[in-house]
Design a protein around this motif. Structure first.
Motif, PDB file in Angstrom:
ATOM      1  N   GLY A 287     113.568 -10.746 -14.146  1.00 51.52           N
ATOM      2  CA  GLY A 287     112.773 -11.064 -12.973  1.00 51.52           C
ATOM      3  C   GLY A 287     111.307 -11.231 -13.333  1.00 51.52           C
ATOM      4  N   VAL A 288     110.450 -11.117 -12.304  1.00 52.68           N
ATOM      5  CA  VAL A 288     109.011 -11.257 -12.465  1.00 52.68           C
ATOM      6  C   VAL A 288     108.337 -10.056 -11.831  1.00 52.68           C
ATOM      7  CG1 VAL A 288     106.970 -12.658 -11.968  1.00 52.68           C
ATOM      8  CG2 VAL A 288     109.162 -13.774 -12.430  1.00 52.68           C
ATOM      9  N   MET A 289     107.451  -9.396 -12.569  1.00 52.50           N
ATOM     10  CA  MET A 289     106.699  -8.253 -12.067  1.00 52.50           C
ATOM     11  C   MET A 289     105.218  -8.571 -12.171  1.00 52.50           C
ATOM     12  SD  MET A 289     106.445  -4.350 -13.584  1.00 52.50           S
ATOM     13  CE  MET A 289     105.792  -4.951 -15.136  1.00 52.50           C
ATOM     14  N   ASN A 290     104.551  -8.620 -11.014  1.00 53.51           N
ATOM     15  CA  ASN A 290     103.102  -8.855 -11.006  1.00 53.51           C
ATOM     16  C   ASN A 290     102.728 -10.095 -11.814  1.00 53.51           C
ATOM     17  OD1 ASN A 290     100.446  -8.314 -10.294  1.00 53.51           O
ATOM     18  ND2 ASN A 290     100.127  -6.791 -11.897  1.00 53.51           N
ATOM     19  N   GLY A 291     103.567 -11.131 -11.697  1.00 60.79           N
ATOM     20  CA  GLY A 291     103.289 -12.382 -12.386  1.00 60.79           C
ATOM     21  C   GLY A 291     103.778 -12.459 -13.814  1.00 60.79           C
ATOM     22  N   ILE A 292     104.408 -11.384 -14.319  1.00 60.36           N
ATOM     23  CA  ILE A 292     104.861 -11.333 -15.710  1.00 60.36           C
ATOM     24  C   ILE A 292     106.390 -11.330 -15.744  1.00 60.36           C
ATOM     25  CG2 ILE A 292     104.786 -10.031 -17.856  1.00 60.36           C
ATOM     26  CD1 ILE A 292     102.071 -11.108 -17.029  1.00 60.36           C
ATOM     27  N   GLU A 293     106.992 -12.266 -16.494  1.00 59.58           N
ATOM     28  CA  GLU A 293     108.446 -12.334 -16.604  1.00 59.58           C
ATOM     29  C   GLU A 293     108.970 -11.208 -17.507  1.00 59.58           C
ATOM     30  OE1 GLU A 293     110.376 -16.535 -16.362  1.00 59.58           O
ATOM     31  OE2 GLU A 293     108.652 -16.683 -17.718  1.00 59.58           O
ATOM     32  N   TYR A 294     110.125 -10.647 -17.128  1.00 58.80           N
ATOM     33  CA  TYR A 294     110.713  -9.568 -17.923  1.00 58.80           C
ATOM     34  C   TYR A 294     112.227  -9.716 -17.985  1.00 58.80           C
ATOM     35  CZ  TYR A 294     112.121  -7.518 -13.457  1.00 58.80           C
ATOM     36  OH  TYR A 294     112.694  -7.321 -12.231  1.00 58.80           O
ATOM     37  N   ILE A 295     112.806  -9.013 -18.959  1.00 59.93           N
ATOM     38  CA  ILE A 295     114.258  -8.867 -19.064  1.00 59.93           C
ATOM     39  C   ILE A 295     114.562  -7.403 -19.324  1.00 59.93           C
ATOM     40  CG2 ILE A 295     114.696 -11.213 -19.882  1.00 59.93           C
ATOM     41  CD1 ILE A 295     114.859 -10.043 -22.729  1.00 59.93           C
ATOM     42  N   VAL A 296     115.766  -6.980 -18.979  1.00 65.47           N
ATOM     43  CA  VAL A 296     116.216  -5.616 -19.237  1.00 65.47           C
ATOM     44  C   VAL A 296     117.390  -5.678 -20.201  1.00 65.47           C
ATOM     45  CG1 VAL A 296     117.164  -3.495 -18.254  1.00 65.47           C
ATOM     46  CG2 VAL A 296     115.483  -4.828 -16.958  1.00 65.47           C
TER      47      VAL A 296
END
Length: 380
Positions: A287-296
């Motif tokens: 997803g995207v957190m505070n404009g930053i893309e992430y993966i788990v």
């Protein structure tokens, strides 16, 4: 009055058996004998502990604390009770100043609503006064040096709803910001910082007392024409008065590094935190957190390019499991998630001792939380 019975009561000096007596919202006493006739909760075979205190978390259960919606804060706070976190500081990431202000207002409204079942002392502002070199998963577009008119507006209008503020000491060369926090009763912490020891000394002299997630976005020794300068990490080890917090999800720091930190600082100065994202406790994988893309993946959240961690997906009980896997006893691990954060923040919590707040949790050998009392009232 109520009494809680167990053969595994966790106290400062280790495990004991007997009864925890609660009167109204305080611990009356802990006794080996059943001294008073009152309602009994029998948890024999399970651990009885002071409630966990998470002083650094961005959310869980799908609820993000960078929000202008107080219902989101309420839901996130109440969700965390399932994992034993009876006291939580909702953490607001670096963002445009109005977004951060609205998040503090949401914390205020949540706290004032009476619908938060746990303890909500106030928000933790993580930024935006950080180092671009150490911004990690913080949005670099929001990073700025301290702006006096902004932070004074926050504190003059909503100071009693702000519990702590993390900043980079090198951005506060005269210590003015840290001093202003301290005189207004807000804990000053060094985080996302490329500071040298000289910068850290200015912060310490002006009330800074905690290092935010040690080894995560914190500087180390540097050289200038051959001459070495201490960084934040070495400053934390050198200065005994500094507390440190560590992301004890078993991913951000390897077990041996956790053991080294505790060996150097001592268990009285190390605080466990989740630094959890809103997706903690969910099955969300990207997803995207505070404009930053992430993966788990592999039990941790990474930036999309896998260049760095973006935050943890740990819940509070997982921190205890990590410390046990490092070789520490359950009482020692619990101390670093109860007594130590209470000492950092100045709360009358974190111990099952007379006159302390009656925040009590019950969990099994796998640290699965089954029962929760907040200020003497059973909420789970």
């Amino acid at each position: 009055m109520i009494k809680i019975k167990s053969d595994k009561i966790i106290r400062s000096n280790g495990l004991t058996s007997g009864y925890v007596f609660i009167e109204n919202d305080k611990i009356l006493k802990v006794s080996k004998t059943d001294d008073f006739p009152c309602d009994l909760f029998d948890f024999t075979g399970k651990y009885v502990s002071a409630g966990f205190i998470d002083i650094h978390t961005h959310g869980a259960g799908g609820y993000d604390f960078l929000t202008d919606n107080p219902e989101t804060v309420i839901s996130g706070m109440n969700y965390m009770l399932k994992f034993g976190a009876t006291t939580v500081l909702p953490t607001v990431s670096a963002a445009p100043v109005n977004d951060m202000l609205n998040a503090v207002i949401a914390v205020k409204k949540a706290k004032d609503s009476g619908k938060v079942l746990g303890n909500l002392p106030g928000a933790h502002l993580e930024g935006p006064y950080f180092s671009l070199k150490q911004c990690g998963a913080q949005n670099p577009e929001s990073i700025t040096p301290p702006i006096e008119k902004d932070y004074k507006y926050f504190i003059e209008n909503y100071g009693k709803y702000i519990a702590r503020w993390s900043y980079a000491p090198e951005t506060d060369k005269d210590g003015k910001f840290s001093k202003y926090l301290t005189i207004n009763g807000i804990l000053s912490a060094a985080g996302h910082t490329d500071a040298t020891y000289e910068d850290m000394k200015v912060g310490i002299d002006n009330g800074m007392s905690l290092v935010t997630h040690l080894y995560s976005a914190t500087s180390t020794v540097t050289r200038n024409k051959g001459f070495r300068s201490l960084g934040v990490i070495e400053s934390a080890f050198l200065r005994d008065e500094l507390f440190v917090e560590i992301i004890a999800d078993g991913k951000h720091l390897p077990y041996d590094l956790i053991k080294m930190i505790i060996k150097i600082k001592g268990e009285d100065k190390v605080c466990l935190i989740t630094d959890s994202m809103a997706i903690a406790g969910t099955d969300i994988k990207e997803g995207v957190m505070n404009g930053i893309e992430y993966i788990v993946e592999e039990g941790v959240c990474r930036l999309k390019d896998r260049s760095a961690f973006a935050g943890s997906v740990a819940t509070a009980n997982r921190l205890i499991i990590t410390l046990v896997n490092c070789g520490y006893s359950i009482p020692t691990a619990v101390k670093m998630l109860t007594e130590v954060p209470a000492n950092i923040m100045g709360y009358n919590k974190g111990k099952l001792e007379p006159n302390y707040d009656a925040d009590v949790i019950v969990f099994d050998n796998e640290i699965n939380v089954s029962d929760v009392f907040v200020m003497g009232k059973k909420v789970i």
